[in-house]
Design a protein around this motif. Structure first.
Motif, PDB file in Angstrom:
ATOM      1  N   SER A   7       0.886  -1.171   0.000  1.00 31.98           N
ATOM      2  CA  SER A   7       0.000   0.000   0.000  1.00 31.98           C
ATOM      3  C   SER A   7       0.920   1.216   0.000  1.00 31.98           C
ATOM      4  CB  SER A   7      -0.955  -0.046   1.195  1.00 31.98           C
ATOM      5  OG  SER A   7      -0.225  -0.050   2.395  1.00 31.98           O
ATOM      6  N   GLU A   8       0.362   2.403   0.213  1.00 36.12           N
ATOM      7  CA  GLU A   8       1.161   3.633   0.087  1.00 36.12           C
ATOM      8  C   GLU A   8       2.084   3.892   1.275  1.00 36.12           C
ATOM      9  OE1 GLU A   8       0.600   6.611  -2.207  1.00 36.12           O
ATOM     10  OE2 GLU A   8       0.049   4.899  -3.500  1.00 36.12           O
ATOM     11  N   LYS A   9       1.487   3.799   2.468  1.00 37.67           N
ATOM     12  CA  LYS A   9       2.205   4.256   3.675  1.00 37.67           C
ATOM     13  C   LYS A   9       2.222   3.193   4.758  1.00 37.67           C
ATOM     14  CE  LYS A   9       2.393   8.799   2.572  1.00 37.67           C
ATOM     15  NZ  LYS A   9       3.653   9.531   2.407  1.00 37.67           N
ATOM     16  N   ILE A  10       3.276   3.220   5.543  1.00 39.95           N
ATOM     17  CA  ILE A  10       3.408   2.358   6.722  1.00 39.95           C
ATOM     18  C   ILE A  10       3.635   3.259   7.933  1.00 39.95           C
ATOM     19  CG2 ILE A  10       5.031   0.755   7.850  1.00 39.95           C
ATOM     20  CD1 ILE A  10       5.213  -0.767   5.222  1.00 39.95           C
ATOM     21  N   TRP A  11       2.990   2.918   9.027  1.00 41.34           N
ATOM     22  CA  TRP A  11       3.221   3.639  10.282  1.00 41.34           C
ATOM     23  C   TRP A  11       4.466   3.030  10.922  1.00 41.34           C
ATOM     24  CZ3 TRP A  11       3.628   2.833  15.533  1.00 41.34           C
ATOM     25  CH2 TRP A  11       3.277   3.881  16.394  1.00 41.34           C
ATOM     26  N   VAL A  17       5.201   6.719   6.913  1.00 43.05           N
ATOM     27  CA  VAL A  17       6.278   6.877   5.925  1.00 43.05           C
ATOM     28  C   VAL A  17       5.909   6.110   4.656  1.00 43.05           C
ATOM     29  CG1 VAL A  17       8.062   7.166   7.687  1.00 43.05           C
ATOM     30  CG2 VAL A  17       7.599   4.886   6.826  1.00 43.05           C
ATOM     31  N   ASP A  18       6.543   6.457   3.545  1.00 43.17           N
ATOM     32  CA  ASP A  18       6.269   5.743   2.289  1.00 43.17           C
ATOM     33  C   ASP A  18       6.616   4.258   2.460  1.00 43.17           C
ATOM     34  OD1 ASP A  18       5.491   8.051   1.123  1.00 43.17           O
ATOM     35  OD2 ASP A  18       7.349   8.355  -0.027  1.00 43.17           O
ATOM     36  N   ALA A  22      10.069   2.361   4.522  1.00 44.24           N
ATOM     37  CA  ALA A  22       9.869   1.808   5.876  1.00 44.24           C
ATOM     38  C   ALA A  22      10.848   0.651   6.087  1.00 44.24           C
ATOM     39  CB  ALA A  22       8.424   1.352   6.034  1.00 44.24           C
ATOM     40  N   ASN A  23      12.126   0.986   6.179  1.00 42.55           N
ATOM     41  CA  ASN A  23      13.174  -0.040   6.236  1.00 42.55           C
ATOM     42  C   ASN A  23      13.866  -0.080   7.591  1.00 42.55           C
ATOM     43  OD1 ASN A  23      12.761  -0.595   3.451  1.00 42.55           O
ATOM     44  ND2 ASN A  23      13.933   1.249   2.967  1.00 42.55           N
TER      45      ASN A  23
END
Ligand code: PPE
Length: 307
Positions: A7-11, A17-18, A22-23
């Protein structure tokens, strides 16, 4: 193989964040030792709008898992609930799978985790049927795993711990390579425990049986199905049983957030009952889907609406 859905974003640790950014570092503690806890939750398009199924119960289990293994989650349960709802909203999803995970960061090495930072992420994505297109309607073929489920004094089966899933993955791969859809793990005493990612129920003479909460995850779908079944007036026994009782059961099914309520056609090539979906299984599956979709007023309190 197609790419895993995104999907677009991760919390991540308090901000959205994109997805591709999200690494974490390869020296992240959890990557090495498996000390992390996670959840699997689903959001469904219910009658009155998108709703997360049993959100507070899943978040409570995330914190319970952390407590069992001795991790500290640096947020409140309310903050995590809000993070989950925010993540679904920002991604504009009306139906999705939700994966919160608390893991140990890269600021310490070795097994003494004192002082290690706990990080938290919430990812959401569209995830269809877990066990294949036809599984929910037609049922699946299951094989008893040669790997036993964790003893309750080994990895603490009430905790949904990352490392415990090595056991699940070995069982799953063994079953799939042998041509089956899913594995059934026995506990170390030889009793039926659970699937690689599902709890199990059998039906015999109109009564339901499911293993007690010793070597199995305290499944939230298991609890929902027990509640729905008892409210229908059915008898549900939490009792140990053996693999041969599954062979001679009238019906059997798996429950889980991802697997939902999936009929089991056969175990070790012995057809269960008539094979396919048994009548009680069908009744419970229909009631379960009605509940998720907000069509059952008495279980409305299990839904957290996005808006
Ligand atoms: N047992 C195990 C071992 C398990 O992993 C799950 C959920 C259950 C029982 C059922 O629990 P509940 O979802 O609360 O009813 N497995 C999750 C992870 C699946 C995955 O592949 O990842 C899930 O169903 O979301």
């Amino acid at each position: 193989m197609s790419e895993a859905p995104k999907s677009e974003k991760i919390w991540l640790d308090g901000s959205l964040v994109d997805w591709d950014l999200a690494n974490v570092h390869v020296m992240t503690h959890t990557l090495h030792y498996g000390m992390g806890v996670f959840e699997g939750i689903r959001c469904y398009k219910a009658q009155k709008g998108p709703a997360v199924f049993r959100l507070p119960e899943h978040t409570a289990r995330l914190f319970a898992s952390a407590k069992i293994v001795g991790m500290n989650i640096p947020y409140t349960q309310d903050q995590i609930n809000k993070a989950i709802l925010d993540t679904i909203r920002v991604n504009n999803l009306d139906e999705c799978y939700i994966r919160p995970i608390a893991f140990l960061g890269d600021n310490r090495r070795g097994l003494n985790t004192t002082g290690v930072r706990t990080q938290v992420a919430v990812a959401v994505w569209r995830w269809g049927t877990y066990l294949g297109e036809e599984a929910l309607a037609k049922g699946i073929r299951v094989k008893v795993a040669s790997f036993a489920r964790h003893h309750e004094n080994v990895t603490m089966t009430k905790a949904k711990v990352c490392g415990a899933y090595v056991n699940s993955i070995m069982a799953k791969i063994e079953a799939v390579k042998a041509g089956y859809d899913e594995a059934l793990l026995l506990d170390v005493a030889g009793h039926v425990a659970e699937g690689s990612g599902e709890n199990i129920f059998i039906v015999r003479n109109g009564r339901l049986k499911t293993p007690p909460l010793t070597s199995v995850l305290e499944g939230i779908t298991r609890d929902s199905v027990i509640t729905i079944a008892r409210d229908m007036g059915l008898v549900v026994e939490e009792q140990y049983f053996s693999r041969d009782e599954v062979y001679i059961a009238d019906e059997a099914f798996f429950t889980g957030t991802a697997a939902e309520l999936t009929p089991i056609n056969s175990l070790d090539d012995r057809t269960i009952g008539q094979g396919g979906m048994g009548s009680l299984t069908r009744k419970l599956q229909t009631a379960y889907f009605d509940t998720l979709r907000g069509r059952t007023p008495e279980y409305e309190n299990w839904l957290t609406y996005l808006a």
